[in-house]
Design a protein around this motif. Sequence first.
Motif, PDB file in Angstrom:
ATOM      1  N   ASN A 157     -28.878  52.077 -46.106  1.00 13.11           N
ATOM      2  CA  ASN A 157     -29.822  52.807 -45.116  1.00 13.11           C
ATOM      3  C   ASN A 157     -30.759  51.920 -44.392  1.00 13.11           C
ATOM      4  O   ASN A 157     -32.019  51.642 -43.969  1.00 13.11           O
ATOM      5  CB  ASN A 157     -30.830  53.340 -46.021  1.00 13.11           C
ATOM      6  CG  ASN A 157     -31.386  52.904 -47.059  1.00 13.11           C
ATOM      7  OD1 ASN A 157     -31.012  51.553 -47.283  1.00 13.11           O
ATOM      8  ND2 ASN A 157     -32.886  53.625 -47.004  1.00 13.11           N
ATOM      9  N   GLN A 158     -29.886  50.536 -44.268  1.00  9.96           N
ATOM     10  CA  GLN A 158     -30.431  49.967 -43.020  1.00  9.96           C
ATOM     11  C   GLN A 158     -30.089  49.873 -41.682  1.00  9.96           C
ATOM     12  O   GLN A 158     -28.513  50.032 -41.469  1.00  9.96           O
ATOM     13  CB  GLN A 158     -30.528  48.098 -44.065  1.00  9.96           C
ATOM     14  CG  GLN A 158     -31.181  47.942 -45.271  1.00  9.96           C
ATOM     15  CD  GLN A 158     -31.556  46.722 -45.686  1.00  9.96           C
ATOM     16  OE1 GLN A 158     -31.757  45.823 -44.775  1.00  9.96           O
ATOM     17  NE2 GLN A 158     -30.085  46.311 -46.518  1.00  9.96           N
ATOM     18  N   ILE A 159     -29.945  49.254 -41.021  1.00 10.05           N
ATOM     19  CA  ILE A 159     -29.638  48.804 -39.711  1.00 10.05           C
ATOM     20  C   ILE A 159     -29.580  47.317 -39.758  1.00 10.05           C
ATOM     21  O   ILE A 159     -30.902  47.002 -40.130  1.00 10.05           O
ATOM     22  CB  ILE A 159     -30.421  49.465 -38.580  1.00 10.05           C
ATOM     23  CG1 ILE A 159     -31.692  49.597 -38.641  1.00 10.05           C
ATOM     24  CG2 ILE A 159     -29.487  50.824 -37.845  1.00 10.05           C
ATOM     25  CD1 ILE A 159     -32.072  50.628 -36.558  1.00 10.05           C
ATOM     26  N   TYR A 160     -28.366  45.939 -38.773  1.00 15.12           N
ATOM     27  CA  TYR A 160     -28.707  44.998 -38.154  1.00 15.12           C
ATOM     28  C   TYR A 160     -28.695  44.527 -36.800  1.00 15.12           C
ATOM     29  O   TYR A 160     -27.970  45.739 -36.313  1.00 15.12           O
ATOM     30  CB  TYR A 160     -28.146  44.459 -39.567  1.00 15.12           C
ATOM     31  CG  TYR A 160     -28.167  44.380 -41.051  1.00 15.12           C
ATOM     32  CD1 TYR A 160     -28.692  43.380 -41.487  1.00 15.12           C
ATOM     33  CD2 TYR A 160     -27.482  45.816 -41.310  1.00 15.12           C
ATOM     34  CE1 TYR A 160     -28.449  43.536 -42.735  1.00 15.12           C
ATOM     35  CE2 TYR A 160     -27.386  45.938 -42.738  1.00 15.12           C
ATOM     36  CZ  TYR A 160     -27.538  44.611 -43.354  1.00 15.12           C
ATOM     37  OH  TYR A 160     -28.653  43.957 -44.621  1.00 15.12           O
ATOM     38  N   GLN A 161     -29.881  43.717 -36.970  1.00 13.54           N
ATOM     39  CA  GLN A 161     -29.985  43.023 -34.515  1.00 13.54           C
ATOM     40  C   GLN A 161     -29.099  42.181 -34.707  1.00 13.54           C
ATOM     41  O   GLN A 161     -30.148  40.970 -35.988  1.00 13.54           O
ATOM     42  CB  GLN A 161     -31.491  43.537 -34.670  1.00 13.54           C
ATOM     43  CG  GLN A 161     -31.504  43.003 -33.676  1.00 13.54           C
ATOM     44  CD  GLN A 161     -33.142  42.662 -32.866  1.00 13.54           C
ATOM     45  OE1 GLN A 161     -34.020  43.481 -33.102  1.00 13.54           O
ATOM     46  NE2 GLN A 161     -33.264  40.955 -33.047  1.00 13.54           N
ATOM     47  N   ASN A 179     -31.877  38.944 -39.818  1.00  9.59           N
ATOM     48  CA  ASN A 179     -32.742  40.250 -39.117  1.00  9.59           C
ATOM     49  C   ASN A 179     -32.036  42.135 -39.012  1.00  9.59           C
ATOM     50  O   ASN A 179     -31.316  42.514 -38.240  1.00  9.59           O
ATOM     51  CB  ASN A 179     -32.020  40.190 -36.999  1.00  9.59           C
ATOM     52  CG  ASN A 179     -32.376  39.096 -36.660  1.00  9.59           C
ATOM     53  OD1 ASN A 179     -33.590  38.319 -37.375  1.00  9.59           O
ATOM     54  ND2 ASN A 179     -31.922  38.555 -34.939  1.00  9.59           N
ATOM     55  N   ASN A 180     -32.798  42.831 -39.935  1.00  4.78           N
ATOM     56  CA  ASN A 180     -32.341  43.913 -40.494  1.00  4.78           C
ATOM     57  C   ASN A 180     -33.809  44.435 -40.872  1.00  4.78           C
ATOM     58  O   ASN A 180     -35.631  44.500 -40.570  1.00  4.78           O
ATOM     59  CB  ASN A 180     -31.891  44.089 -41.677  1.00  4.78           C
ATOM     60  CG  ASN A 180     -32.523  43.336 -42.521  1.00  4.78           C
ATOM     61  OD1 ASN A 180     -32.973  42.120 -42.270  1.00  4.78           O
ATOM     62  ND2 ASN A 180     -32.989  43.795 -44.246  1.00  4.78           N
ATOM     63  N   ALA A 181     -33.611  45.934 -40.398  1.00  2.00           N
ATOM     64  CA  ALA A 181     -34.652  47.441 -40.813  1.00  2.00           C
ATOM     65  C   ALA A 181     -34.473  48.367 -41.354  1.00  2.00           C
ATOM     66  O   ALA A 181     -32.522  48.593 -41.763  1.00  2.00           O
ATOM     67  CB  ALA A 181     -35.421  46.959 -39.304  1.00  2.00           C
TER      68      ALA A 181
END
Length: 484
Positions: A157-161, A179-181
């Motif tokens: 359930n994370q996204i990475y930039q 860089n993740n959230a």
Amino acid sequence: MLSPIFSSFWADRSRSGNTDQIINLFPEDIDGPKGPEIGLLVSVPGKRLLATIGTGPIRGMYEANDGLLYVASGNKFYSVTTAYAATELGTVGSNTGPVGIINSPTQLLVVDGTGGWVWDLNALTFTATIPNAGTSCVNSTAAAYQDGFGIVNSDDNQIYQTNYNDLAAMTSGSPATANNAYVQNSAKNVVTVFDLKEELWIFKEDSIEIWINQGAAGFAFTPLVGVSIPVGCSALASVTQLGEGIAWLGGSEQGNGVVYMSVGYQAVPISTPALSSRFQNFSTLSDAVAWSYQKDGHYFYVITFPTEGETWCFDLKTKKWHRRAGFNNGVMTRDIANCAVFFNKLNIVGDFQSGKIYALDNAVFTDNAVNRKWVRSWRALPSSMPQGVPMSFDSLQILMETGITVSAGTNPQIMLRWSDDGGYTWTQEFQVPMGKTGETAWRAIKNRCGSTKIGTGMDRIWEISSIDPVEIKLTGAEWTGGPA
């Protein structure tokens, strides 16, 4: 008397309602006395072969800022010129399934569910970048690009930039941090991500969050306060832009199998109850793939259910659905198109079975020289007339354009049959000539069409179809007869 050939398209879940079929035709508006109204049924564009790129299937296509087309075919990645000459660039980790492609000024990032690879437009190198050193990002299935950043999902359930203007890196600072959230509106994993109007839409199975670039150090994106949509995504490859919004196959905690379109920050259902019921009875929804295109002012959303072998299309202009289908050994199949791109001033689609790419062409009436079948069926009588009244049908005339796109020496035929018991049983098929080349005043008519009888409990349903490769423009239907 006019027969309501334009009255309804898959109107309801009853047997008689489901006989209102429209396959490989779509309705078009004409100016009526009270404004636009459906007044024409037109054949969908055919598929003209442009090139064969690799062995296939064609999994994704993208026009980059360098003017080239980039294509994922099987487990290979290619660049393609405007002359459709292909160059192999590298290998990805899987052979099938949807592929996501994004573009920065100097790079392309490709994700396929097993990893990610960057094609450097300057160095001309193809390098594996996901899994990414310093992060736990793995198995990305989707990617979006905004403001110099690439954003991908993982199998959590994370996204990475990625770093700014560097799609190959995902860490910043010293010591380096990812860089993740976390996307925490629900505990479900992120299904896919999509960029629309400088906003990042993050789809889970049961909800959507919208994030915006706040320019923060490290991870630049934060949730848009007060916006959370309680509808999620049932198939990651069903999400695509349609006009100025997004369309997708979705669901929520209350159920799934509905096609939605974004209107502002609302998820508005666009599938009819009959179609949603049909989709909900499919054994598999998660493998659905969708693509969209604009042609002649129509914005089309085309969704295919591979396990079920069916393809459906929504026309944003008329708000009507129709079915698209291939034709193989006398059986209707899914449409052969698997993905789409606008490139070289053409709407181009890729084949789900091979490496072939095609132009959608209104002047072509086959799928890569293979005949298609179109079908239209409808209730013979207008809705103002009561059901079940015995009627005699002396003739049926199909009003249509004739003699224009007919090859010399051919005599194309409409196949006509009818049912008087709600589509459970049908008559034999009768051939109705459509007119030879030059016969522009031809009348496509069938006489002595029988009558309905007391006790059948249903009205007359007409069905017309053909596999002959001519352009179809149906402008109406008329019948003669009356009470039996």
